[in-house]
Write a protein that holds these residues in place. Structure first.
Motif, PDB file in Angstrom:
ATOM      1  N   UNK A 176       0.832  -1.207   0.000  1.00 54.71           N
ATOM      2  CA  UNK A 176       0.000   0.000   0.000  1.00 54.71           C
ATOM      3  C   UNK A 176       0.862   1.252   0.000  1.00 54.71           C
ATOM      4  N   UNK A 177       1.958   1.215   0.793  1.00 58.01           N
ATOM      5  CA  UNK A 177       2.816   2.389   0.897  1.00 58.01           C
ATOM      6  C   UNK A 177       3.550   2.660  -0.405  1.00 58.01           C
ATOM      7  N   UNK A 186       1.416  10.154   4.758  1.00 58.17           N
ATOM      8  CA  UNK A 186       1.190   9.502   3.453  1.00 58.17           C
ATOM      9  C   UNK A 186      -0.129   8.745   3.426  1.00 58.17           C
ATOM     10  N   UNK A 187      -1.008   9.148   4.295  1.00 59.66           N
ATOM     11  CA  UNK A 187      -2.363   8.575   4.334  1.00 59.66           C
ATOM     12  C   UNK A 187      -2.359   7.068   4.578  1.00 59.66           C
ATOM     13  N   UNK A 188      -1.348   6.571   5.292  1.00 61.75           N
ATOM     14  CA  UNK A 188      -1.365   5.155   5.680  1.00 61.75           C
ATOM     15  C   UNK A 188      -2.160   4.979   6.970  1.00 61.75           C
ATOM     16  N   UNK A 189      -2.384   6.073   7.680  1.00 59.59           N
ATOM     17  CA  UNK A 189      -3.129   5.970   8.940  1.00 59.59           C
ATOM     18  C   UNK A 189      -4.525   5.416   8.695  1.00 59.59           C
ATOM     19  N   UNK A 190      -5.148   5.889   7.596  1.00 63.24           N
ATOM     20  CA  UNK A 190      -6.547   5.518   7.357  1.00 63.24           C
ATOM     21  C   UNK A 190      -6.715   4.078   6.879  1.00 63.24           C
ATOM     22  N   UNK A 204      -9.109   7.815  11.182  1.00 60.55           N
ATOM     23  CA  UNK A 204      -9.323   8.927  10.255  1.00 60.55           C
ATOM     24  C   UNK A 204      -8.500  10.129  10.678  1.00 60.55           C
ATOM     25  N   UNK A 205      -8.357  11.060   9.773  1.00 62.22           N
ATOM     26  CA  UNK A 205      -7.517  12.230  10.005  1.00 62.22           C
ATOM     27  C   UNK A 205      -8.326  13.478   9.696  1.00 62.22           C
ATOM     28  N   UNK A 225      -3.066  20.026  -0.911  1.00 60.93           N
ATOM     29  CA  UNK A 225      -3.585  19.305   0.238  1.00 60.93           C
ATOM     30  C   UNK A 225      -3.840  17.847  -0.139  1.00 60.93           C
ATOM     31  N   UNK A 226      -3.130  16.934   0.543  1.00 57.88           N
ATOM     32  CA  UNK A 226      -3.282  15.518   0.181  1.00 57.88           C
ATOM     33  C   UNK A 226      -4.582  14.936   0.729  1.00 57.88           C
ATOM     34  N   UNK A 227      -5.253  15.691   1.603  1.00 62.83           N
ATOM     35  CA  UNK A 227      -6.523  15.193   2.125  1.00 62.83           C
ATOM     36  C   UNK A 227      -7.717  15.783   1.380  1.00 62.83           C
TER      37      UNK A 227
END
Lengths: 363, 258
Positions: free
Chosen positions: A249-250, B51-55, B61-62, B72-74
């Motif tokens: 995914x990364x 890098x939006x791996x949290x979601x 969520x962020x 803005x990447x979000x």
């Protein structure tokens, strides 16, 4: 890294050596107290009293258990050997009496005064119906497994997985009845449709009647092997390390790309094993096919005309009215089925073994 | 190749639990920024939200804005996979794909991007492995499984895999915590070289490491268990480690706390 195996091996032997020492004091004193007739020397009772170490027991649970497991292991070999001897002894006279070629003759009349029977058409039907069943079942099963492991919400996945497992618990005779009396109708309609529009393709050709065909048998078989393949591959997919999924995914993989990069390669040996188990069931399936196939003797790739037969189905159908030679002939066909299954299994092992360098480091 | 990372009021949740709150921080291009702080203070959570791996985790969520060179990447219409291609990540434990060879591991990201041409892949593989200081050790056995390498080599392989797709920013989540001191040194040297090309953000529990490799350091902390992590101080590394302006930072780096 190379030092790890010997070290762990030492730890293993150490553990074994230590175990009796741990077990002895408590057990020994208890035994001495309740049963004065002990095999151990009197000095053995002085535990902790500064005396010598107790002698190893000549006969204990350890030894008894070892003997038990050895006996169990040997029994398997003996049973297999006995079955093989029995089968061969029964099959050989029938094969001698056969007036036709066992490999090429298309027909099965071993009960006549001049017995004629050939395995070719049965073996062909067995392999064709199983292969077709897998061709249908494997993609569907893998799709379901992936959905359950990686797409469905956890709760839904568990519930659906349970339902799939239930499907495996349906007796094959039920599948056979359902296939023969109900499922045959849509399959017949579909066959007619195929014949009308795709009749120019030989496998969909012929002039009927349609219905109780290889296609019906294979579809029923596919439904029967579906749960095995699904639940095994689902287990394998669930075991994919999260670290590998996150790595994919990364790198910017979509979910499907992540599955292709991390999940499927990791699960490959497991998928092969699952498919082989399914194939094993398909090859050996008896009653469902005996009920759904048209039972004819002839080698044909036509999938939709009434017909088809397999080794196991033929045994089920013909055993009742078989005489001595007839039974011998059926047993000979059983031996051939056994050989086919064996070859399939060995091939599967070989495929898994060839990639062992990668799969072992994966573990 | 390197871009500026701007976080404003970034707040991240795991379900109902607020893990970090109102993080504001700017990372300059071609620098190494270290995130330090006690366990559970949200450093990794913050890193993974870059890098939006949290979601990826269920229920996570962020909120807030995270911009890379102004974008803005979000934003709703941003493609997550494109974000992750632009912002690479190296994980705590080396995680090469176990079924792939060394070569296949390095080019995995390129293949995902649809690169098929052998010559391009070969070149990228060699360049990335050279950049990761691994080429000389593996050039004779590129077809061997990547999981057969030592831990330190595996981690450098993962770095090579990350930089092969030429990201703008490289995130490292405690990349040396599973490695021995010599491999750690190798990776630290590598970071020095990589910052010529990439913006690097690293989470580390090792304060000497933060002091050695980073240009700027951000100190995160929590009031007590269950509270969200906050950014306490963010300054030049030298300042943080010699003359921090915040009492908590001083307590942490001198070992009186955490």
């Amino acid at each position: 890294m190379g030092e790890t195996p010997p070290r762990s091996a030492n730890a293993g032997t150490g553990g074994i050596r230590v175990a009796p020492g741990h077990g002895q004091p408590a057990g020994a004193s208890a035994r001495v107290a309740e049963a004065p007739v002990s095999t151990r020397t009197p000095g053995g009772g002085d535990l902790g009293g500064g005396g010598g170490l107790p002698r190893a027991r000549a006969f204990g649970a350890e030894r008894a258990f070892r003997g038990l497991t050895l006996a169990a292991g040997t029994a398997v070999l003996v049973i297999i050997a006995a079955i093989a001897v029995f089968l061969i002894a029964k099959a050989v006279p029938a094969l001698r009496a056969n007036t036709a070629n066992f490999w090429t003759y298309e027909g099965w009349s071993p009960n006549d005064t001049a017995p004629e029977f050939g395995i070719g058409t049965l073996a062909f039907g067995t392999v064709l119906s199983s292969a077709l069943a897998l061709l249908i079942a494997v993609p569907v099963a893998l799709g379901i497994a992936l959905y359950l492991s990686h797409y469905a919400p956890r709760r839904l996945g568990t519930a659906l997985g349970f339902l799939i497992d239930l499907l495996a618990a349906v007796p094959s005779v039920v599948f056979g009845l359902w296939g023969r009396d109900i499922f045959v109708n849509p399959v017949r309609d579909f066959s007619v449709w195929l014949n009308t529009y795709f009749g120019w393709i030989p496998i969909f050709g012929g002039d009927g009647p349609f219905g109780k065909s290889i296609m019906l048998g294979s579809l029923v078989l596919a439904i029967m092997v579906l749960p095995i393949i699904t639940s095994l591959s689902r287990e394998v997919f669930l075991q994919t390390p999260t670290a590998n999924e996150e790595a994919a995914l990364a790198l910017g993989a979509t979910r499907w790309e992540m599955i292709r990069t991390a999940v499927l390669p990791y699960g490959r040996p497991g998928i092969i094993a699952a498919v082989m188990l399914g194939l094993g069931r398909a090859l050996g399936e008896t009653i469902a096919l005996a009920m759904t196939l048209g039972i004819t003797f002839g080698i044909s790739f036509n999938l939709i005309e009434n017909g088809g037969n397999t080794i196991a189905a033929n045994i089920a159908n013909a055993f009742g009215e078989a005489n001595d030679t007839g039974r011998g002939a059926l047993i000979a066909s059983g031996l051939v089925l056994f050989t086919i299954t064996l070859i399939v299994n060995i091939t599967a092992r070989a495929i898994i073994y060839r990639r062992r360098e990668f799969t072992e480091s994966a573990a | 190749m390197a871009k500026r990372v701007d976080a404003s009021n970034v707040t991240a949740y795991y379900g109902a639990f607020k893990a970090i709150e109102n993080i504001n921080l700017t990372v300059e291009p071609k620098t190494v920024t270290a995130l330090i702080g006690p366990s559970g203070c949200g450093k990794s959570t913050f890193l993974r939200s870059i890098n939006r791996m949290h979601e990826v985790l269920p229920g996570a969520r962020v909120e807030g804005d995270l911009t890379i060179d102004g974008q803005n990447i979000y934003d709703r219409d941003v493609d997550v996979t494109a974000v992750r291609r632009m912002i690479g990540m190296v994980f705590q434990r080396p995680n090469p794909f176990p079924t792939m060879s060394i070569y296949e591991n390095v080019v995995a990201g390129l293949r995902l991007n649809g690169v098929r041409k052998k010559s391009i892949l070969d070149e990228a593989a060699e360049n990335s492995l050279r950049s990761a200081n691994l080429w000389d050790e593996v050039k004779g056995r590129l077809g061997k499984p990547g999981a057969g390498l030592s831990g330190g080599q595996q981690q450098r392989l993962c770095i090579a895999r990350t930089i092969a797709v030429e990201p703008q920013v490289v995130l490292m989540d405690e990349p040396c915590s599973a490695l021995d001191p010599i491999s750690t040194l190798a990776i630290e040297d590598l970071m020095f070289q990589l910052k010529d090309k990439f913006t690097i953000i690293i989470v580390t529990h090792n304060m000497q490491q933060a002091a050695r490799v980073s240009d700027r350091t951000a100190f995160f902390s929590i009031e007590k268990t269950g509270d969200p992590g906050r950014l306490i101080e963010y300054d030049n590394t030298q300042k943080i480690f010699s003359n921090p302006s915040h009492k908590k930072t001083e307590d942490y780096i001198t070992g009186r706390f955490g």
